[in-house]
Design a protein around this motif. Structure first.
Motif, PDB file in Angstrom:
ATOM      1  N   SER A  96       0.790  -1.225  -0.089  1.00 18.27           N
ATOM      2  CA  SER A  96      -0.062   0.017  -0.111  1.00 18.27           C
ATOM      3  C   SER A  96       0.845   1.281   0.015  1.00 18.27           C
ATOM      4  CB  SER A  96      -0.799   0.032   1.099  1.00 18.27           C
ATOM      5  OG  SER A  96      -0.401   0.062   2.393  1.00 18.27           O
ATOM      6  N   SER A  97       2.091   1.269   0.645  1.00 20.69           N
ATOM      7  CA  SER A  97       2.768   2.398   0.673  1.00 20.69           C
ATOM      8  C   SER A  97       3.370   2.674  -0.649  1.00 20.69           C
ATOM      9  CB  SER A  97       3.866   2.492   1.941  1.00 20.69           C
ATOM     10  OG  SER A  97       3.304   2.314   2.988  1.00 20.69           O
ATOM     11  N   LYS A  98       3.976   1.706  -1.467  1.00 24.11           N
ATOM     12  CA  LYS A  98       4.300   1.926  -2.672  1.00 24.11           C
ATOM     13  C   LYS A  98       3.424   2.221  -3.590  1.00 24.11           C
ATOM     14  CE  LYS A  98       8.262  -1.563  -2.358  1.00 24.11           C
ATOM     15  NZ  LYS A  98       8.893  -2.824  -2.905  1.00 24.11           N
ATOM     16  N   ARG A  99       2.255   1.854  -3.581  1.00 25.64           N
ATOM     17  CA  ARG A  99       0.998   2.144  -4.268  1.00 25.64           C
ATOM     18  C   ARG A  99       0.647   3.756  -4.229  1.00 25.64           C
ATOM     19  NH1 ARG A  99      -3.462  -2.186  -3.291  1.00 25.64           N
ATOM     20  NH2 ARG A  99      -4.522  -0.786  -4.711  1.00 25.64           N
ATOM     21  N   ALA A 100       0.813   4.071  -2.755  1.00 25.69           N
ATOM     22  CA  ALA A 100       0.510   5.415  -2.326  1.00 25.69           C
ATOM     23  C   ALA A 100       1.589   6.393  -3.232  1.00 25.69           C
ATOM     24  CB  ALA A 100       0.606   5.723  -0.873  1.00 25.69           C
ATOM     25  N   PHE A 101       2.797   6.161  -3.106  1.00 21.46           N
ATOM     26  CA  PHE A 101       3.890   6.808  -3.740  1.00 21.46           C
ATOM     27  C   PHE A 101       3.788   6.830  -5.134  1.00 21.46           C
ATOM     28  CE2 PHE A 101       8.172   7.682  -5.130  1.00 21.46           C
ATOM     29  CZ  PHE A 101       8.361   8.901  -4.253  1.00 21.46           C
ATOM     30  N   GLN A 102       3.358   5.898  -5.798  1.00 19.41           N
ATOM     31  CA  GLN A 102       3.053   5.724  -7.090  1.00 19.41           C
ATOM     32  C   GLN A 102       1.871   6.782  -7.565  1.00 19.41           C
ATOM     33  OE1 GLN A 102       4.978   4.293  -9.685  1.00 19.41           O
ATOM     34  NE2 GLN A 102       3.576   5.683 -10.864  1.00 19.41           N
ATOM     35  N   THR A 103       0.780   6.735  -6.608  1.00 20.56           N
ATOM     36  CA  THR A 103      -0.318   7.444  -6.843  1.00 20.56           C
ATOM     37  C   THR A 103       0.301   9.081  -6.714  1.00 20.56           C
ATOM     38  OG1 THR A 103      -1.615   5.918  -5.730  1.00 20.56           O
ATOM     39  CG2 THR A 103      -2.631   8.082  -5.697  1.00 20.56           C
ATOM     40  N   MET A 104       1.091   9.306  -6.161  1.00 27.58           N
ATOM     41  CA  MET A 104       1.507  10.732  -5.823  1.00 27.58           C
ATOM     42  C   MET A 104       2.227  11.073  -7.129  1.00 27.58           C
ATOM     43  SD  MET A 104       2.711  10.421  -1.842  1.00 27.58           S
ATOM     44  CE  MET A 104       3.222  12.338  -1.473  1.00 27.58           C
ATOM     45  N   ILE A 105       3.150  10.276  -7.785  1.00 30.44           N
ATOM     46  CA  ILE A 105       3.602  10.565  -8.769  1.00 30.44           C
ATOM     47  C   ILE A 105       2.704  10.663 -10.190  1.00 30.44           C
ATOM     48  CG2 ILE A 105       5.276   9.653 -10.707  1.00 30.44           C
ATOM     49  CD1 ILE A 105       6.685   8.003  -8.236  1.00 30.44           C
ATOM     50  N   ASP A 106       1.676   9.874 -10.209  1.00 25.97           N
ATOM     51  CA  ASP A 106       0.845   9.891 -11.223  1.00 25.97           C
ATOM     52  C   ASP A 106      -0.157  11.112 -11.029  1.00 25.97           C
ATOM     53  OD1 ASP A 106       1.685   7.382 -12.096  1.00 25.97           O
ATOM     54  OD2 ASP A 106      -0.179   6.265 -10.979  1.00 25.97           O
ATOM     55  N   SER A 107      -0.445  11.582  -9.851  1.00 28.25           N
ATOM     56  CA  SER A 107      -1.227  12.629  -9.712  1.00 28.25           C
ATOM     57  C   SER A 107      -0.416  14.030  -9.979  1.00 28.25           C
ATOM     58  CB  SER A 107      -1.664  12.830  -8.286  1.00 28.25           C
ATOM     59  OG  SER A 107      -2.395  11.844  -8.095  1.00 28.25           O
ATOM     60  N   LYS A 111       8.431  16.402  -6.186  1.00 30.73           N
ATOM     61  CA  LYS A 111       9.399  15.669  -5.419  1.00 30.73           C
ATOM     62  C   LYS A 111       9.314  16.168  -3.871  1.00 30.73           C
ATOM     63  CE  LYS A 111      12.838  14.146  -8.587  1.00 30.73           C
ATOM     64  NZ  LYS A 111      14.477  14.153  -9.003  1.00 30.73           N
ATOM     65  N   LYS A 112       8.975  17.398  -3.671  1.00 32.30           N
ATOM     66  CA  LYS A 112       9.129  18.215  -2.546  1.00 32.30           C
ATOM     67  C   LYS A 112       7.694  17.679  -1.859  1.00 32.30           C
ATOM     68  CE  LYS A 112       9.054  22.247   0.120  1.00 32.30           C
ATOM     69  NZ  LYS A 112       9.174  23.635   0.207  1.00 32.30           N
ATOM     70  N   GLN A 113       6.810  17.675  -2.565  1.00 29.47           N
ATOM     71  CA  GLN A 113       5.393  17.136  -1.906  1.00 29.47           C
ATOM     72  C   GLN A 113       5.390  15.700  -2.033  1.00 29.47           C
ATOM     73  OE1 GLN A 113       3.126  18.670  -5.661  1.00 29.47           O
ATOM     74  NE2 GLN A 113       2.052  20.201  -4.249  1.00 29.47           N
ATOM     75  N   ARG A 114       6.117  14.889  -2.521  1.00 29.15           N
ATOM     76  CA  ARG A 114       6.329  13.687  -2.377  1.00 29.15           C
ATOM     77  C   ARG A 114       6.899  12.904  -1.001  1.00 29.15           C
ATOM     78  NH1 ARG A 114       6.821  13.320  -8.240  1.00 29.15           N
ATOM     79  NH2 ARG A 114       9.285  12.698  -7.849  1.00 29.15           N
ATOM     80  N   ARG A 115       7.704  13.950  -0.502  1.00 29.70           N
ATOM     81  CA  ARG A 115       8.521  13.729   0.505  1.00 29.70           C
ATOM     82  C   ARG A 115       7.641  13.674   1.829  1.00 29.70           C
ATOM     83  NH1 ARG A 115      12.382  17.589  -0.960  1.00 29.70           N
ATOM     84  NH2 ARG A 115      13.558  16.648  -2.754  1.00 29.70           N
ATOM     85  N   ASN A 116       6.442  14.145   1.705  1.00 32.84           N
ATOM     86  CA  ASN A 116       5.444  14.382   2.760  1.00 32.84           C
ATOM     87  C   ASN A 116       4.785  12.994   3.240  1.00 32.84           C
ATOM     88  OD1 ASN A 116       3.446  14.909   4.482  1.00 32.84           O
ATOM     89  ND2 ASN A 116       2.440  16.442   3.315  1.00 32.84           N
TER      90      ASN A 116
END
Length: 136
Positions: A96-107, A111-116
């Motif tokens: 789920s964490s990897k999928r969440a990170f990928q969702t952030m990329i897809d959205s 990079k700064k926002q994805r570090r949250n």
């Protein structure tokens, strides 16, 4: 009908997601410091009708429980003690964490926002809830 609440438990932070009252849409609610999680749940459950709580079940690639499972078991005991009439279900949260990170990329998040990390936890809880709703 009432809402379903999903928890992506972590030792420092815990992501929380909920459904709408018709249990059709999963949305991220918040991320709270884990030490305040039970107080947050008490406050939330006093104001919203929640019919079930889902707690993620983290597993390793080989299917064994991850190290945080011991902490989750302690949390589940406290949760059952504090809310004895609330149905609690465990849900596989593998990747789920990897999928969440990928969702952030897809959205299109930067990079700064994805570090949250708090946002990752909230999205992870949403993914756990979406998977549960899909498999109903």
């Amino acid at each position: 009908m009432g809402r379903i609440l999903a928890i992506d438990y972590g030792t420092k932070r815990t992501g929380i997601a909920v459904t709408d009252e018709l249990q059709m849409i999963a949305s991220g609610l918040t991320t709270v410091p884990t030490e305040t999680l039970l107080d947050f749940l008490k406050s939330y459950l006093e104001t919203e009708e929640v019919v079930c709580v889902l707690v993620g079940e983290p597993k390793q690639k080989d299917g064994t429980h991850s190290e945080v499972e011991k902490d989750i078991q302690g949390f589940l005991k406290q949760l059952n003690k504090r809310f004895p009439n609330m149905p609690i279900k465990r849900v596989d949260e593998q990747y789920s964490s990897k999928r969440a990170f990928q969702t952030m990329i897809d959205s299109g998040l930067t990079k700064k926002q994805r570090r949250n990390k708090a946002l990752i936890d909230e999205i992870s809880a949403t993914i756990i809830l979406q998977d549960y709703l899909y498999n109903l």
